[in-house]
Design a protein around this motif. Structure first.
Motif, PDB file in Angstrom:
ATOM      1  N   VAL A  86      46.474  27.250  36.955  1.00 66.87           N
ATOM      2  CA  VAL A  86      47.274  27.099  38.413  1.00 66.87           C
ATOM      3  C   VAL A  86      48.927  25.792  37.703  1.00 66.87           C
ATOM      4  O   VAL A  86      48.391  25.301  37.435  1.00 66.87           O
ATOM      5  CB  VAL A  86      45.810  26.107  38.667  1.00 66.87           C
ATOM      6  N   GLU A  87      49.628  26.723  37.792  1.00 69.72           N
ATOM      7  CA  GLU A  87      51.121  26.490  38.274  1.00 69.72           C
ATOM      8  C   GLU A  87      51.040  25.371  38.940  1.00 69.72           C
ATOM      9  O   GLU A  87      50.360  24.764  39.903  1.00 69.72           O
ATOM     10  CB  GLU A  87      51.930  27.077  38.092  1.00 69.72           C
ATOM     11  N   SER A  88      51.815  24.194  38.688  1.00 69.15           N
ATOM     12  CA  SER A  88      52.414  23.169  39.315  1.00 69.15           C
ATOM     13  C   SER A  88      53.552  22.494  40.306  1.00 69.15           C
ATOM     14  O   SER A  88      54.224  22.312  41.444  1.00 69.15           O
ATOM     15  CB  SER A  88      52.198  22.021  38.632  1.00 69.15           C
ATOM     16  N   SER A  89      54.489  23.784  39.341  1.00 69.69           N
ATOM     17  CA  SER A  89      54.967  24.449  39.938  1.00 69.69           C
ATOM     18  C   SER A  89      55.644  26.103  40.431  1.00 69.69           C
ATOM     19  O   SER A  89      55.092  26.606  38.884  1.00 69.69           O
ATOM     20  CB  SER A  89      56.929  23.700  39.068  1.00 69.69           C
ATOM     21  N   LEU A 135      48.229  35.083  35.101  1.00 67.73           N
ATOM     22  CA  LEU A 135      47.369  34.404  34.930  1.00 67.73           C
ATOM     23  C   LEU A 135      47.112  33.556  35.822  1.00 67.73           C
ATOM     24  O   LEU A 135      45.870  32.249  35.936  1.00 67.73           O
ATOM     25  CB  LEU A 135      47.227  32.913  33.770  1.00 67.73           C
ATOM     26  N   GLN A 136      47.645  33.750  36.831  1.00 66.05           N
ATOM     27  CA  GLN A 136      47.771  32.948  38.591  1.00 66.05           C
ATOM     28  C   GLN A 136      46.627  34.176  38.924  1.00 66.05           C
ATOM     29  O   GLN A 136      46.667  35.072  39.150  1.00 66.05           O
ATOM     30  CB  GLN A 136      48.462  32.728  38.869  1.00 66.05           C
ATOM     31  N   GLY A 137      45.767  33.281  39.697  1.00 59.41           N
ATOM     32  CA  GLY A 137      44.966  34.109  41.097  1.00 59.41           C
ATOM     33  C   GLY A 137      45.507  35.027  42.249  1.00 59.41           C
ATOM     34  O   GLY A 137      46.852  34.151  42.051  1.00 59.41           O
ATOM     35  N   SER A 138      44.650  35.830  42.397  1.00 62.58           N
ATOM     36  CA  SER A 138      46.240  36.394  43.952  1.00 62.58           C
ATOM     37  C   SER A 138      45.966  35.706  45.056  1.00 62.58           C
ATOM     38  O   SER A 138      47.169  36.020  45.670  1.00 62.58           O
ATOM     39  CB  SER A 138      45.058  37.712  44.408  1.00 62.58           C
ATOM     40  N   ALA A 139      45.162  35.037  45.272  1.00 63.36           N
ATOM     41  CA  ALA A 139      45.473  33.723  46.272  1.00 63.36           C
ATOM     42  C   ALA A 139      46.766  32.641  46.257  1.00 63.36           C
ATOM     43  O   ALA A 139      47.338  32.720  47.209  1.00 63.36           O
ATOM     44  CB  ALA A 139      44.616  33.240  46.723  1.00 63.36           C
TER      45      ALA A 139
END
Lengths: 438, 619
Positions: A220-223, B252-256
């Motif tokens: 989960v990226e912060s920026s 690596l991030q999800g689609s949402a």
């Protein structure tokens, strides 16, 4: 066989059905709900007697991802089939290396059609006859599963090594051809009409067998740097200032502008502002002006004005007014949707015509700003698209819903801005007519 | 007493039950000033009853057996915690045994037969046959049962022990008892070495008010053990792709998260409907990957390098499209010996012709009639004229969102979905030599007979000569109802799904083909929705009006899970799902046959899961 929908017989029932879907959709899209979430992928082992065993946990491929597609190929050419997964949840791509402990022989066949068959030989049916009289049958596909195309190289596992006694191909054009018997643990090319096998040397990647797993994990990226698909004109948008209450974005003509939203209570904002200060010379040399807008309450604006002075950004700074935030929220709804997170700091990069090109949510590094400003300069002045700001390209013309935006502004009592955006709706209608005509 | 539901409200309730896993959690409130740009009012659903609809509550009010289900679930969790959390907790296990305990069959059979051995993996199961005999009741029976539980606890318990279970039916017996059918999967140590699959019938003592019902009796219907000293797969994602600077952001991030941070203009959605294609793009003899990405992120072309890592060349190859892309194919459309690219975007396709070196030129848009959401693509030479034609499954009559173009009506057999298209490749007969005969595709859907039953919510298709007459038949997997099985007779198609034994109603999402039983013909496995909640309610005959039996069966079929259809050798099929034991996927997208262990019997891998939200509450 088309049956009339019983549920659509009355408007009330149809409404109820619609409402249920909408409630579900709302739950999932906007409230973080799950619907068949955290469901693990399954693997079944074929027992050879018409039955299968659910071996999912022993594969380590029983991920709880929202998986979507799987494709099969032998990535490292070691004679065992590997998997590539596409997921909805992060990580959205996984590559799984097959580490089966079996020692069964195998055979890979690559088919090439000629004459009246398609070159990929899709639709071919290959029959291997084994010493025990049993047959193995496989066909070449051009896509199967869901949103997936696996390898077109046929891969035959050969079990406990019963000898091959026949290799027959029925080609897509109907020709049936017998081939010589292939050695196992090799890849062979079969060209239609040739009657011969030619070996395709594909050495296995020895190092893959010994690699420790290196799984991907959710990040989960912060920026976030959000490059718009089309620049958004903002020249008429009010931009509050400590010194000039009537200022608009368009008054800042003559070069790229960064509107930076910050607050005195926001630690990350001030860290970012300190970095801007450190790189002030480079940013200024690149022609970028930074306009700091404080999100502080009215009674904190004196403090905000003092604080922004310490960062050297006092000249064009201003306080976020209620109207300004209302406009931003409506623009956000149009640009990112009503559920987009709104964070501090947020910065807006505008080109020299007051058009929004990039939204930075969270802190942005000066180096990124310099690179983006340079990319903006490289972009053709007339371009609607910010293609230079990111990899890739749009094939289609993306048309923003300026009429909808204008409508939202009108409902909020912002009639001047509504009129401003209506002009772009008209411009786009014209573009559509031209596109249709041409 | 619950009253029977009106036929009209059944689909609604069914939908809600399927979604029972959902919950209405709110994000935590914080008292410190939030670092937000602006506060916004919470968006509200706009539906007629949507604002006041409490999904969980309405589900439970309509289906009291769901309360019994939740209670039995609590008790089973207690039992498995007692078994698997550290040392065996006998007193905790004893709390789930009834005062009126009437006996249980042994949890594990005395003898097991090795039914499969491949490398170091071994499958052992009890021989089919007589029902396991029940043990005695009373105190002696309770002790005997706890001893068996303890034995299993010792065998499976430990740091990574885990039990998954599903209750697939709940039947009230009398005022104080109810029966359940439970599937249990227990495994010790991460990824093995030991796994047990169990099927139990459990009768519980307890009324809906009793939150921890107790086991009155337990019947073992099936037991199987799998020993696997090492996991079958080693994930090498980071090894192969991890070095790319874009990898974290793009994959690596999800689609949402991607959706909430992308320009709405990019046509993105949060559904994660982006697939992939495998093919040798640069002609080096090694398969490469083309990966579809959501709107605003470039599609990626990963070429396999000699060291097994990937290089990424989409931009240089001219195929880093930013459109929301769903499916892709790498096939030789112009028969020049290299792999061309087809990508679906919205209701359109784009075709790129390979220049022989892995670059794509001459991009050709193909825009079939009507606006509807393309999902899977397949290529086959249906008319045997020597070039590949393309079939596109189009889901709903819109281009955006999950169901942007309208809701499926009726739910269990919807007929208002998108129009699939068969695009005939007319490249070879093209009049324009300047184009080298490329890019001429004609929509022949109507003229070949594929307009029949062509308004389904189609997600996937597969071409195969199922009836062994030398041409390729077409199977289409449809959500919300029946599938299509188009028999090909000299290039003319007829939907013979019903006659071929493929007329089931289900929520199908994928299809895969293999001669799984090695009898020389090609069989079909369909990935569908499996819903234990759906099974529980749809199995309750008395809750449906008698004139509604057909609909009840339709819902049962919708929740049943995946189907395995064995080819009878002539293009008709027999449903062998239950004897093969392969119904349970979950929310199953495109399953794929793949021979994991080269034993020549093709195995199955099933991607599962619909929407996982941040809320932890789930089934």
């Amino acid at each position: 066989m088309t049956s009339q929908s019983p549920e659509s017989e009355t408007a009330a029932e149809a409404d109820e059905y619609l409402a249920a879907w909408e409630a579900l959709s709302h739950l999932i899209m906007e409230e973080g709900g799950s619907w068949s979430g955290r469901e693990k992928n399954c693997a079944y082992l074929n027992l050879g007697n018409g039955r299968f065993a659910n071996v999912s946990p022993t594969t380590s491929a029983d991920y709880p991802d929202d998986a979507r597609a799987v494709a099969v190929l032998d990535w490292d050419q070691d004679g065992r089939l590997d998997l590539v997964l596409k997921n909805r949840t992060g990580p959205r791509l996984r590559l799984l290396h097959n580490r089966s402990t079996d020692n069964n022989p195998w055979l890979r066949l690559r088919l090439r059609g000629t004459g009246a068959s398609n070159r990929d030989a899709i639709g071919s049916l290959v029959t291997l006859t084994l010493a025990d009289g049993k047959r193995l049958v496989q066909s070449v596909h051009g896509g199967d599963g869901y949103l997936s195309q696996s390898t077109k190289t046929l891969h035959f596992g050969l079990g406990d090594g019963s000898e091959i006694q026949g290799l027959q191909v029925r080609w897509p054009d109907g020709q049936v051809e017998e081939f010589p018997l292939p050695d196992t643990r090799k890849q062979w090319l079969l060209v239609q009409g040739s009657g011969v096998l030619s070996e395709q040397a594909r050495p296995a990647l020895a190092r893959f067998a010994g690699l420790d797993p290196s799984p991907a994990s959710l990040q989960v990226e912060s920026s976030h740097r959000i490059v718009l698909a089309d620049r958004l004109p903002m020249a008429e948008v009010p931009l509050p200032a400590y010194e000039n209450a009537a200022r608009k974005v368009g008054d800042l003509s003559g070069g790229p502008v960064l509107i930076n939203m910050w607050g005195t209570w926001c630690v990350g904002c001030q860290k970012e502002l300190a970095e801007f200060k450190q790189s002030a010379a480079e940013l200024s040399a690149a022609g970028l002006r930074i306009i700091a807008i404080s999100n502080d309450e009215a009674d904190q604006q004196d403090l905000a004005q003092k604080r922004i002075t310490t960062f050297g950004l006092q000249d064009a700074a201003g306080p976020a007014t209620a109207e300004y935030l209302k406009v931003l929220a409506l623009l956000y709804d149009e640009l990112l949707g009503a559920n987009a997170p709104s964070v501090l700091p947020t910065s807006l990069l505008l080109d020299d015509r007051g058009q929004l090109c990039v939204i930075y949510q969270g802190p942005v590094e000066p180096a990124q700003l310099l690179s983006d400003v340079a990319a903006l300069r490289r972009a053709p002045a007339t371009a609607r698209f910010t293609g230079t700001l990111q990899e890739g390209r749009w094939l289609s013309v993306r048309v923003r819903d300026f009429a909808g935006l204008a409508n939202g502004l009108r409902q909020a009592g912002l009639n001047d801005l509504a009129a401003y955006y209506t002009t772009f709706a008209e411009r786009d209608a014209e573009r559509h007519r031209e596109a249709a005509g041409g | 007493m619950p009253t029977p539901l009106s036929p009209r409200s059944v689909p609604l309730c069914f939908l809600l039950l399927l979604a029972i896993a959902s919950s209405c959690g709110k994000e935590e409130e914080t008292t410190a000033r939030a670092e937000v740009l602006f506060e916004r009012e919470a968006a509200r659903p706009v539906g007629v009853v949507g604002e006041n609809l409490d999904l969980k509550k309405s589900s439970h009010d309509d289906w009291p057996t769901e309360i019994l289900h939740d209670n039995a679930k609590h008790s089973l969790k207690e039992l498995f915690h007692a078994m698997l959390d550290g040392d065996f907790d006998r007193s905790r296990a004893a709390t789930v045994l009834a005062e009126d305990f009437a006996g249980a069959s042994a949890l594990q059979p005395a003898t097991l037969e090795v039914v499969r051995e491949t490398g170091r993996l071994q499958v052992r199961r009890e021989s089919a046959g007589a029902l396991a005999p029940s043990g005695e009741g009373g105190e002696g029976g309770r002790n005997a049962f706890l001893q068996q539980v303890e034995a299993m606890s010792k065998q499976f318990g430990g740091k990574h022990a885990h039990a998954d279970f599903k209750i697939i039916s709940v039947d009230p017996q009398d005022a104080a008892h109810f029966a359940t059918h439970v599937l249990v999967q227990m495994h010790g140590l991460e990824g093995g070495p030991l796994l047990a699959n169990m099927d139990w019938s459990v009768v519980w003592s307890g009324t809906p008010e009793v939150e921890l019902p107790t086991i009155h009796s337990l019947q073992r219907n099936f037991y199987e053990e799998i020993e696997a000293p090492q996991p079958l797969f080693a994930e090498l994602t980071e090894e192969v792709f991890g070095a790319f600077p874009f990898f974290a952001r793009d994959f690596l991030q999800g689609s949402a998260d991607l959706y909430r941070r992308s320009d709405r203009l990019s046509g993105n959605s949060m559904m994660g409907w982006q697939g992939l294609a495998v093919g040798d793009v640069n002609g080096d003899g090694l398969d490469d990957l083309y990966i579809c990405q959501p709107g605003g992120l470039p599609n990626r072309l990963f070429l396999r390098q000699a060291d097994g890592r990937a290089t990424e060349t989409a931009e240089a190859a001219g195929v880093a499209f930013l459109e929301n892309s769903r499916a892709a194919l790498l096939v030789d459309l112009d028969n020049d010996g290299d792999q061309d690219l087809v990508v679906s975007m919205g209701s359109h396709l784009v075709i790129g012709y390979n220049d022989g070196r892995g670059g794509f030129a001459g991009l050709t848009p193909v825009t079939p009639d009507g606006v509807s959401f393309v999902h899977s693509l397949t290529a086959a030479d249906y008319d045997q004229d020597g070039d590949l034609d393309v079939y596109a499954c189009r889901y709903n009559t819109g281009e955006s969102g999950a169901l942007g173009g309208g809701l499926p009506v009726p739910y269990h057999d919807a007929d208002n979905g998108g129009r699939n298209v068969l695009l005939r490749n007319d490249g070879r007969s093209a009049a324009d030599p300047g184009q080298a005969g490329r890019g001429i595709f004609t929509d022949v859907t109507s003229s070949v007979g594929l307009e029949q039953n062509n308004s389904k919510f189609s997600l996937a298709s597969v071409w195969e000569d199922f009836d062994n007459d030398g041409d390729l038949d077409l199977f289409v997997a449809n959500d919300f109802g029946r599938n299509n099985f188009y028999r090909n007779d000299d290039g003319r198609f007829t939907d013979v799904a019903e006659a071929a034994g493929l007329g089931d109603l289900a929520a199908s999402m994928g299809a895969t083909v293999s001669d799984y039983d090695r009898d020389g013909d090609l069989d079909l496995y369909l990935s569908n929705m499996f819903s234990s909640a759906g099974l529980r309610i749809a199995s309750q005959e008395d809750r449906f009006k008698s004139d509604n039996e057909q609909e009840r069966e339709a819902f049962l079929s919708h929740a049943r899970g995946n189907f395995l259809f064995s080819n009878n050798g002539d293009g008709t099929f027999s449903d062998v799902t239950d004897e093969a034991g392969v119904s349970l996927g979950r929310w199953a997208w495109g399953a794929r046959f793949v021979d994991f262990d080269n034993d020549s019997y093709e195995d199955l891998y099933i991607p599962n899961g619909f929407i996982t939200g941040p809320d932890k509450d789930d089934l």
